[in-house]
Design a protein around this motif. Structure first.
Motif, mmCIF file in Angstrom:
data_model
loop_
_atom_site.group_PDB
_atom_site.id
_atom_site.type_symbol
_atom_site.label_atom_id
_atom_site.label_comp_id
_atom_site.label_asym_id
_atom_site.label_seq_id
_atom_site.Cartn_x
_atom_site.Cartn_y
_atom_site.Cartn_z
ATOM 1 N N ALA A 362 7.349 0.259 10.446
ATOM 2 C CA ALA A 362 7.809 -0.540 9.312
ATOM 3 C C ALA A 362 6.605 -0.957 8.475
ATOM 4 O O ALA A 362 5.610 -1.443 9.005
ATOM 5 C CB ALA A 362 8.564 -1.763 9.804
ATOM 6 N N LEU A 363 6.710 -0.757 7.181
ATOM 7 C CA LEU A 363 5.650 -1.096 6.231
ATOM 8 C C LEU A 363 6.096 -2.265 5.373
ATOM 9 O O LEU A 363 7.191 -2.245 4.797
ATOM 10 C CB LEU A 363 5.342 0.120 5.347
ATOM 11 C CG LEU A 363 4.532 -0.104 4.068
ATOM 12 C CD1 LEU A 363 3.131 -0.614 4.379
ATOM 13 C CD2 LEU A 363 4.469 1.175 3.241
ATOM 14 N N TYR A 364 5.261 -3.292 5.294
ATOM 15 C CA TYR A 364 5.533 -4.452 4.446
ATOM 16 C C TYR A 364 4.353 -4.675 3.507
ATOM 17 O O TYR A 364 3.205 -4.701 3.940
ATOM 18 C CB TYR A 364 5.730 -5.712 5.293
ATOM 19 C CG TYR A 364 6.900 -5.662 6.228
ATOM 20 C CD1 TYR A 364 8.165 -6.090 5.821
ATOM 21 C CD2 TYR A 364 6.750 -5.186 7.530
ATOM 22 C CE1 TYR A 364 9.247 -6.039 6.689
ATOM 23 C CE2 TYR A 364 7.825 -5.135 8.393
ATOM 24 C CZ TYR A 364 9.074 -5.563 7.974
ATOM 25 O OH TYR A 364 10.143 -5.512 8.839
ATOM 26 N N SER A 365 4.662 -4.845 2.230
ATOM 27 C CA SER A 365 3.616 -5.185 1.261
ATOM 28 C C SER A 365 4.273 -5.619 -0.034
ATOM 29 O O SER A 365 5.332 -5.093 -0.416
ATOM 30 C CB SER A 365 2.692 -3.992 1.006
ATOM 31 O OG SER A 365 1.663 -4.353 0.101
ATOM 32 N N GLN A 366 3.660 -6.581 -0.705
ATOM 33 C CA GLN A 366 4.116 -6.972 -2.034
ATOM 34 C C GLN A 366 3.464 -6.143 -3.129
ATOM 35 O O GLN A 366 3.839 -6.250 -4.298
ATOM 36 C CB GLN A 366 3.817 -8.454 -2.257
ATOM 37 C CG GLN A 366 4.593 -9.367 -1.337
ATOM 38 C CD GLN A 366 4.259 -10.837 -1.509
ATOM 39 O OE1 GLN A 366 4.792 -11.658 -0.805
ATOM 40 N NE2 GLN A 366 3.371 -11.171 -2.437
ATOM 41 N N ASP A 367 2.505 -5.319 -2.758
ATOM 42 C CA ASP A 367 1.759 -4.503 -3.707
ATOM 43 C C ASP A 367 2.355 -3.095 -3.706
ATOM 44 O O ASP A 367 2.190 -2.350 -2.738
ATOM 45 C CB ASP A 367 0.283 -4.479 -3.300
ATOM 46 C CG ASP A 367 -0.600 -3.699 -4.262
ATOM 47 O OD1 ASP A 367 -0.091 -2.798 -4.956
ATOM 48 O OD2 ASP A 367 -1.807 -3.971 -4.309
ATOM 49 N N ASP A 368 3.051 -2.730 -4.774
ATOM 50 C CA ASP A 368 3.706 -1.420 -4.830
ATOM 51 C C ASP A 368 2.696 -0.287 -4.715
ATOM 52 O O ASP A 368 2.958 0.733 -4.062
ATOM 53 C CB ASP A 368 4.490 -1.264 -6.139
ATOM 54 C CG ASP A 368 5.699 -2.185 -6.210
ATOM 55 O OD1 ASP A 368 6.135 -2.687 -5.155
ATOM 56 O OD2 ASP A 368 6.207 -2.402 -7.343
ATOM 57 N N GLY A 369 1.541 -0.457 -5.350
ATOM 58 C CA GLY A 369 0.530 0.590 -5.295
ATOM 59 C C GLY A 369 -0.016 0.781 -3.900
ATOM 60 O O GLY A 369 -0.132 1.913 -3.410
ATOM 61 N N LEU A 370 -0.359 -0.325 -3.228
ATOM 62 C CA LEU A 370 -0.875 -0.252 -1.867
ATOM 63 C C LEU A 370 0.169 0.337 -0.931
ATOM 64 O O LEU A 370 -0.145 1.202 -0.094
ATOM 65 C CB LEU A 370 -1.296 -1.648 -1.397
ATOM 66 C CG LEU A 370 -1.789 -1.780 0.044
ATOM 67 C CD1 LEU A 370 -2.989 -0.890 0.302
ATOM 68 C CD2 LEU A 370 -2.121 -3.249 0.353
ATOM 69 N N ALA A 371 1.409 -0.105 -1.056
ATOM 70 C CA ALA A 371 2.474 0.422 -0.202
ATOM 71 C C ALA A 371 2.661 1.922 -0.418
ATOM 72 O O ALA A 371 2.790 2.699 0.545
ATOM 73 C CB ALA A 371 3.777 -0.313 -0.481
ATOM 74 N N GLY A 372 2.654 2.339 -1.669
ATOM 75 C CA GLY A 372 2.834 3.761 -1.954
ATOM 76 C C GLY A 372 1.686 4.601 -1.450
ATOM 77 O O GLY A 372 1.896 5.693 -0.902
ATOM 78 N N ASP A 373 0.463 4.099 -1.606
ATOM 79 C CA ASP A 373 -0.702 4.849 -1.143
ATOM 80 C C ASP A 373 -0.724 4.968 0.383
ATOM 81 O O ASP A 373 -1.065 6.024 0.931
ATOM 82 C CB ASP A 373 -1.984 4.180 -1.628
ATOM 83 C CG ASP A 373 -2.186 4.313 -3.123
ATOM 84 O OD1 ASP A 373 -1.550 5.193 -3.736
ATOM 85 O OD2 ASP A 373 -2.966 3.517 -3.688
ATOM 86 N N LEU A 374 -0.369 3.892 1.077
ATOM 87 C CA LEU A 374 -0.334 3.949 2.539
ATOM 88 C C LEU A 374 0.757 4.898 3.018
ATOM 89 O O LEU A 374 0.545 5.677 3.961
ATOM 90 C CB LEU A 374 -0.100 2.554 3.120
ATOM 91 C CG LEU A 374 -1.317 1.644 3.233
ATOM 92 C CD1 LEU A 374 -0.901 0.235 3.610
ATOM 93 C CD2 LEU A 374 -2.316 2.195 4.253
ATOM 94 N N ALA A 375 1.922 4.847 2.391
ATOM 95 C CA ALA A 375 3.004 5.739 2.788
ATOM 96 C C ALA A 375 2.624 7.201 2.560
ATOM 97 O O ALA A 375 2.916 8.073 3.385
ATOM 98 C CB ALA A 375 4.278 5.390 2.029
#
Length: 472
Positions: A362-375
């Motif tokens: 499960a990935l949690y982040s308020q930063d769309d860019g960070l979440a997308g890059d990690l995914a």
């Protein structure tokens, strides 16, 4: 580990011929082409067909399916070949023309990861020589070296996680990190023992580790290369064994609790590998280490714990201990280390596997860019994750009548609420933070593609990909 080399020359030993998803065979003759034609799913990524050839050279052919021939398909093929190879026989892999560097990286990672065996197991790791045959070896040298470092780091994380907890107490884990850091110029490590933790106010770590005969530690591992302009802090949950404390687990619930430090293993291994690859990003890895044991000194449900940042937490369940040690480390990281990005990895909740199954974090982040890059990094590395929400209206579930917040509310949404609890300690970095709840994918019940039964080293490959592309 396999000794993998690039060469333009044919080598003795078992020949490995790739087959793509449409059944196109790289090399071979009419005999092998017929085997591909008649075999079921011969080109499926990870499928291996064995063709014995007595009294001929080579004596065996392995036809390895690579599927769509992308990096993931080649990784699956490499892992399957590693398991199919007999003993320590040499392997000669015929690479097709115009294979990409990414595909070679995938193949090499698959060979090394599929050939993993725990260092304390009765059987030693495989040690065959693998020749990747190509006309342009120099084109793939960097990919091969990156794969080697990545696989070695994943092996380290697997070894640390697989080690039985009778050996792996907080002091032992800290000693392993010190020994690994000593071999790498530019890497520094600081270990805080119980006295220093008490003096500096790490109340969560001390509470969780207080019931054990083996006191807690906080490991701080730093890689700060010249010219680095960005600082990434990686935090990993490091519970070296989890009984559940006073809120004791069932016997079945305890059997695999040596894996409860897999997050710490991943961030430590990734940071050491970043130094090996000379990545131009400053990294600090924090591993709060404790054994959650049952004794007269163990913390109790209903206790109020003062965290590093001065906030108080009502412990409503001593089996929700991981978030307490992470809260200390996150609060310290934000206030003292001035990070640009904070990423934490934790075997935090069973709710993660209920929602997403055994292979997905499960990935949690308020930063769309960070979440997308990690995914995206996880997808490239073969480590799946799925983004879940951080709804503000659930924060009320953390309300406590005797402290700033509860540690373990009972309203449900366990993984989500645990992430919201951690967010409370991020201060002004909540928009530059990501949390990966990776309890389920940290362990494999059986060999599966590039995973071997036991600890998976989940997160190491994702972090290295992300750091290489977005860390600097």
């Amino acid at each position: 580990m396999f000794a993998i080399r690039l060469s333009g020359d044919e080598s003795p030993g078992t020949r490995v011929l790739p087959v793509d998803g449409s059944g196109v065979l790289a090399g071979g003759d009419e005999e092998t082409a017929e085997l591909v034609r008649t075999a079921e799913d011969a080109g499926r990524a990870g499928a291996v067909q064995v063709l014995p050839r007595p009294l001929r050279t080579p004596a065996r052919l392995l036809l390895a399916g690579v599927g769509a021939a992308d990096e993931g398909g080649w990784r699956a093929a490499g892992a399957a070949v590693a398991r199919t190879a007999s003993g320590d026989e040499p392997l000669d892999v015929l690479l097709p023309d115009r294979i990409t560097p990414a595909a070679v990286r995938g193949l090499a990672e698959g060979l090394w990861l599929g050939g993993y065996r725990f260092r304390e197991a009765p059987k030693p790791p495989r040690s065959a020589t693998v020749t990747l045959r190509t006309e342009d070896a120099t084109a793939y040298a960097e990919s091969l070296e990156t794969a080697r470092v990545t696989a070695a780091a994943t092996w380290l994380a697997r070894d640390l996680t697989n080690t039985p907890s009778a050996v792996k107490n907080p002091a032992w884990f800290a000693g392993q990190v010190v020994a690994e850091a000593a071999t790498r110029p530019g890497v520094q490590v600081t270990v805080r023992g119980p006295e220093q933790l008490a003096a500096e106010g790490f109340g969560g770590i001390l509470a969780v580790g207080g019931g054990s005969a083996t006191p807690p530690r906080l490991v701080e591992l730093a890689w700060n290369p010249p010219g680095a302009t960005r600082h990434v802090v990686l935090v990993g949950k490091g519970i070296t064994f989890d009984t559940g404390g006073i809120s004791i687990k069932s016997v079945d619930g305890m059997k695999l609790m040596r894996k409860d430090m897999a997050g710490a293993a991943a961030v430590i291994a990734a940071t050491l590998a970043a130094a090996d690859l000379n990545l131009g990003v400053r990294i600090t890895a924090l591993a709060p280490l404790a054994e959650n044991a049952v004794s007269g000194a163990a913390f109790r449900p209903g206790d109020v714990i003062t965290q590093w940042d001065g906030a108080t937490t009502e412990s409503t369940n001593s089996d929700a201990e991981g978030r307490l040690v992470l809260a200390d480390a996150l609060g310290y990281a934000v206030a003292e280390l001035n990070p640009d990005v904070v990423i934490d990895l934790a075997t935090l909740t069973g709710a993660n596997s209920v929602a997403l199954g055994k292979r997905t974090a499960a990935l949690y982040s308020q930063d769309d860019g960070l979440a997308g890059d990690l995914a995206a990094a996880g997808e490239a590395a073969g480590e799946q994750m799925w983004r879940l929400p951080l709804p503000d209206d659930y924060v009320q579930y953390l309300d406590s009548e005797i402290a700033d917040r509860h540690s373990s509310p009972t309203q449900g949404a366990g993984s989500v609420v645990a992430a919201l609890f951690l967010r409370e300690f991020l201060g002004d970095r909540t928009d530059r933070w990501a949390h990966l709840d990776m309890s389920a994918p940290s362990w494999a019940e059986k060999d599966d593609a590039d995973l071997t039964k036991g600890a998976t080293g989940w997160g190491v490959r994702t972090l290295l990909r992300w750091l290489a592309l977005h860390g600097g």
